[in-house]
Enzyme design. Structure first.
Site, short mmCIF file in Angstrom:
data_model
loop_
_atom_site.label_atom_id
_atom_site.label_comp_id
_atom_site.label_asym_id
_atom_site.label_seq_id
_atom_site.Cartn_x
_atom_site.Cartn_y
_atom_site.Cartn_z
N ARG A 165 0.84 -1.19 0.00
CA ARG A 165 0.00 0.00 0.00
C ARG A 165 0.88 1.24 0.00
O ARG A 165 2.02 1.21 0.47
CB ARG A 165 -0.91 0.02 1.24
N LYS A 189 -2.12 -2.38 7.99
CA LYS A 189 -3.28 -1.93 8.75
C LYS A 189 -3.32 -2.60 10.12
O LYS A 189 -2.96 -3.76 10.26
CB LYS A 189 -4.56 -2.26 7.98
N HIS A 260 -2.54 2.27 -5.82
CA HIS A 260 -3.42 1.13 -5.55
C HIS A 260 -3.61 0.30 -6.82
O HIS A 260 -3.79 -0.93 -6.75
CB HIS A 260 -4.78 1.62 -5.03
N ARG A 263 -0.77 -2.05 -7.06
CA ARG A 263 -0.98 -3.14 -6.10
C ARG A 263 -1.94 -4.18 -6.68
O ARG A 263 -1.69 -5.39 -6.60
CB ARG A 263 -1.52 -2.53 -4.80
N HIS A 286 -4.05 -8.79 3.45
CA HIS A 286 -5.50 -8.75 3.60
C HIS A 286 -5.91 -9.48 4.88
O HIS A 286 -5.40 -10.55 5.18
CB HIS A 286 -6.19 -9.42 2.42
N TYR A 295 -9.90 -10.78 -6.74
CA TYR A 295 -9.02 -10.83 -7.90
C TYR A 295 -9.32 -12.01 -8.81
O TYR A 295 -8.96 -11.98 -9.98
CB TYR A 295 -7.55 -10.90 -7.44
#
Length: 315
Positions: A165, A189, A260, A263, A286, A295
């Site tokens: 990210r 995150k 993004h 990514r 994730h 995806y």
């Protein structure tokens, strides 16, 4: 948002401040996410107190599922998208769950709130040959020795190679790069740390930047930051976005995208190359496999398009 927050009655203002401290200190959310969540709660509490002659002492009395639904209906009436409504409903549920746990609310009205699901769409992705063209072009610019061009090539290589990210890229320090193993240590995150691999092209670009280009921009305020802005401070996401947009513009036929998009391109190309979902999930950081599974739609659609163009029995 600042004016709306200051307009809240004192009890509600204090409640928002306590909730913000919880998001930052206990949940470890990014500044951007905290601002979004707090902004939604300010909107909700402003709606709750609108037209009241006197504010309740705890700032949230009377907040029930009916108020939540009316607030969202008002948002819908203002023309907000399904994605925005879904995000604001999620923010409201997070807030009411916290308020119930801390004794502010006797029950959790957010648990009964049903909101429209957001349309989960992925941005456009580069084709593999477009990604090669982008990196070859930026590598040519770096070959002239300009420190900014060297930096830009290194960050583009790392964004695509590791699928990080933009916030993770900007937060990297020099010692987060382990050249002997060709991995980078990133903080994702929720302050979750993970190791992401990168290949030889990214290694060469990073070495050129660290061993040469970086010193040309570094100042006393640079600290250990890996990527620097032209004034020597840690690079910010806006600069990285500008670099990516400009680089993509030079690629014929490429869809405009930011970090993004690189990514997503990296994840798509990994899956098309045979990587399994669990590995891609770990690489991208994730929290759930469901996010990574988005995806598979991209890769299946691309395979269908190839099949339609090339298979003799496709039509």
């Amino acid at each position: 948002m600042a004016r709306a927050r200051e307009a809240l009655p004192a009890p509600a203002h204090d409640l928002v401040a306590a909730y913000e401290r919880h998001l930052r200190a206990e949940r470890g959310l990014s500044g951007h996410t905290v601002r979004a969540y707090v902004g939604d709660v300010v909107s909700l509490l402003g709606f709750l107190h609108e037209g009241r002659d006197q504010a309740p002492s705890d700032g949230a009395a009377g907040l029930d599922v009916g108020v939540l639904r009316a607030w969202l209906a008002g948002q819908r009436g203002e023309g907000h998208s399904r994605s925005t409504l879904a995000r604001r409903a999620a923010a409201a549920r997070t807030f009411t769950a916290w308020a119930h746990r801390t004794g502010v609310l006797p029950t959790d009205p957010g648990a009964r709130l049903v909101a429209p699901k957001a349309h989960r769409t992925l941005p456009g992705v580069l084709r593999p040959e477009q990604a090669r063209s982008l990196l070859t072009s930026s590598g040519s610019g770096a070959g002239e020795g300009d420190p900014v061009a060297v930096r830009d090539h290194a960050l583009l290589e790392l964004l695509y190679a590791a699928g990080v990210r933009v916030s993770e890229l900007c937060g990297l320090d020099v010692d987060d790069i382990e050249f002997d193993r060709r991995v980078a240590r990133v903080l994702g995150k929720g302050n979750k740390e993970r190791m992401v691999p990168f290949g030889q092209p990214a290694e060469r670009a990073l070495r050129r930047w660290i061993e040469g280009g970086r010193s040309a921009l570094a100042t006393e305020s640079s600290g250990a930051a890996l990527f620097l802005g032209v004034r020597g401070k840690r690079i910010d996401p806006r600069t990285v976005r500008r670099v990516v947009h400009q680089a993509v513009e030079s690629v014929p036929g490429a869809t405009d995208m930011g970090p993004h998009g690189l990514r997503h391109s990296a994840a798509t190309h990994l899956l098309e190359g045979g990587a399994d979902l669990r590995s891609v999930q770990e690489l991208l950081g994730h929290a759930t496999l469901a996010t990574t599974q988005l995806y598979t739609h991209v890769t299946v659609e691309r395979l269908k398009a190839i099949h339609d163009r090339t298979h003799p029995r496709a039509q």
